[in-house]
Scaffold this motif. Structure first.
Motif, PDB file in Angstrom:
ATOM      1  N   GLU A  98       0.827  -1.208   0.000  1.00 30.46           N
ATOM      2  CA  GLU A  98       0.000   0.000   0.000  1.00 30.46           C
ATOM      3  C   GLU A  98       0.864   1.262   0.000  1.00 30.46           C
ATOM      4  O   GLU A  98       0.587   2.238  -0.712  1.00 30.46           O
ATOM      5  CB  GLU A  98      -0.932   0.003   1.212  1.00 30.46           C
ATOM      6  N   GLU A  99       1.929   1.243   0.787  1.00 31.63           N
ATOM      7  CA  GLU A  99       2.826   2.398   0.870  1.00 31.63           C
ATOM      8  C   GLU A  99       3.456   2.707  -0.489  1.00 31.63           C
ATOM      9  O   GLU A  99       3.459   3.847  -0.949  1.00 31.63           O
ATOM     10  CB  GLU A  99       3.921   2.122   1.895  1.00 31.63           C
ATOM     11  N   TYR A 100       3.983   1.671  -1.136  1.00 33.18           N
ATOM     12  CA  TYR A 100       4.650   1.875  -2.415  1.00 33.18           C
ATOM     13  C   TYR A 100       3.649   2.206  -3.529  1.00 33.18           C
ATOM     14  O   TYR A 100       3.961   2.948  -4.460  1.00 33.18           O
ATOM     15  CB  TYR A 100       5.478   0.649  -2.793  1.00 33.18           C
ATOM     16  N   THR A 101       2.466   1.627  -3.421  1.00 30.32           N
ATOM     17  CA  THR A 101       1.424   1.961  -4.400  1.00 30.32           C
ATOM     18  C   THR A 101       1.086   3.439  -4.339  1.00 30.32           C
ATOM     19  O   THR A 101       0.909   4.107  -5.373  1.00 30.32           O
ATOM     20  CB  THR A 101       0.155   1.131  -4.142  1.00 30.32           C
ATOM     21  N   GLN A 102       0.998   3.983  -3.135  1.00 26.88           N
ATOM     22  CA  GLN A 102       0.706   5.395  -2.955  1.00 26.88           C
ATOM     23  C   GLN A 102       1.819   6.264  -3.545  1.00 26.88           C
ATOM     24  O   GLN A 102       1.563   7.289  -4.192  1.00 26.88           O
ATOM     25  CB  GLN A 102       0.518   5.720  -1.475  1.00 26.88           C
ATOM     26  N   GLU A 104       1.337   8.976  -6.579  1.00 26.78           N
ATOM     27  CA  GLU A 104       1.723  10.382  -6.420  1.00 26.78           C
ATOM     28  C   GLU A 104       2.716  10.815  -7.496  1.00 26.78           C
ATOM     29  O   GLU A 104       2.609  11.902  -8.062  1.00 26.78           O
ATOM     30  CB  GLU A 104       2.320  10.604  -5.029  1.00 26.78           C
ATOM     31  N   GLU A 105       3.690   9.968  -7.777  1.00 25.54           N
ATOM     32  CA  GLU A 105       4.693  10.299  -8.789  1.00 25.54           C
ATOM     33  C   GLU A 105       4.089  10.303 -10.191  1.00 25.54           C
ATOM     34  O   GLU A 105       4.462  11.119 -11.044  1.00 25.54           O
ATOM     35  CB  GLU A 105       5.861   9.315  -8.727  1.00 25.54           C
ATOM     36  N   THR A 106       3.157   9.389 -10.437  1.00 22.39           N
ATOM     37  CA  THR A 106       2.480   9.355 -11.739  1.00 22.39           C
ATOM     38  C   THR A 106       1.686  10.636 -11.951  1.00 22.39           C
ATOM     39  O   THR A 106       1.712  11.241 -13.029  1.00 22.39           O
ATOM     40  CB  THR A 106       1.533   8.139 -11.830  1.00 22.39           C
ATOM     41  N   THR A 107       0.979  11.068 -10.914  1.00 22.37           N
ATOM     42  CA  THR A 107       0.212  12.311 -10.995  1.00 22.37           C
ATOM     43  C   THR A 107       1.131  13.506 -11.232  1.00 22.37           C
ATOM     44  O   THR A 107       0.853  14.381 -12.053  1.00 22.37           O
ATOM     45  CB  THR A 107      -0.594  12.527  -9.697  1.00 22.37           C
ATOM     46  N   ARG A 108       2.255  13.527 -10.529  1.00 26.70           N
ATOM     47  CA  ARG A 108       3.211  14.637 -10.677  1.00 26.70           C
ATOM     48  C   ARG A 108       3.773  14.697 -12.092  1.00 26.70           C
ATOM     49  O   ARG A 108       3.853  15.768 -12.706  1.00 26.70           O
ATOM     50  CB  ARG A 108       4.347  14.483  -9.662  1.00 26.70           C
TER      51      ARG A 108
END
Length: 216
Positions: free
Chosen positions: A6-10, A14-18
């Motif tokens: 879950e942590e790495y998925t988040q 976030e990086e994909t959105t950025r």
């Protein structure tokens, strides 16, 4: 490990959105730099557009419990609605990003000399004198601690849009006390009335008759 999924998925999300935002802004800025004049000019409510921009950013200001004080004079404007939407979204978004929790943002819109003046004022972290000269540079970020929240293209896009619209942007800032951005837009505030073309009625007759009529 399963407990870290879950942590790495988040992090990935976030990086994909950025990166998606960065790519979109680069494409938008390139398009603006290759554009010489605004297009798709329409008449619309400028004050309602600004209010709508604030509502679209609710997911950013609501968690920070930011209060808005809006004094927006009712005003129609004739211009590129899509481009100007980007101006308000970027300026208000910046004010939210650099405001403290429980902060206050003031938005004003007034008529001035056949044009419009918009001011976005926050009480946030402010901009240092050394950084003020570079705020409109591409990819420049004065506050490195908020690098993940933006990509340094917002103000460059705003400046280019306003140049295309014949407008201008300026700012005042004090470190630790906040920043105020002022946008000036030229008229017309309403769609120009199309002038009716005057056409001469057609004349019928021989050349001699027309010549005699012209003499009279």
């Amino acid at each position: 490990p399963p407990e870290r999924v879950e942590e790495y998925t988040q992090v990935i999300l976030e990086e994909t959105t950025r990166l998606t935002t960065l790519s979109s802004n680069i494409l938008r800025l390139n398009a603006l730099e290759n554009q010489s004049i605004p297009h798709k000019a329409t008449e619309f409510s400028l004050d309602e557009q600004i209010r709508r921009s604030v509502l679209l950013l609710v997911s950013q200001w609501e968690p920070k419990e930011i209060e808005f004080d809006m004094e927006l004079e009712a005003m129609s404007y004739y211009g590129d609605q899509d481009l100007l939407q980007q101006v308000w979204m970027n300026l208000v978004g910046n004010a939210i990003k650099f405001s403290h929790t429980g902060g206050h943002i003031q938005l004003t819109l007034k008529r001035e000399r056949q044009g419009a003046v918009f001011v976005c004022r926050d009480e946030g972290v402010g901009i240092s004198p050394a950084d003020q000269k570079r705020v409109f540079e591409k990819f420049y970020q004065a506050d490195r601690s908020r690098a993940k929240e933006g990509n340094g293209l917002g103000l460059a896009i705003v400046q280019r849009i306003l140049k295309l619209c014949g407008g201008s942007i300026s700012f005042e800032s004090q470190l630790g006390k906040g920043t105020a951005f002022t946008v000036k837009l030229p008229g017309p505030l309403q769609k120009p009335q199309e002038k009716a073309e005057r056409t001469m009625p057609k004349r019928h007759g021989t050349q001699q008759e027309l010549a005699e009529e012209k003499k009279r």
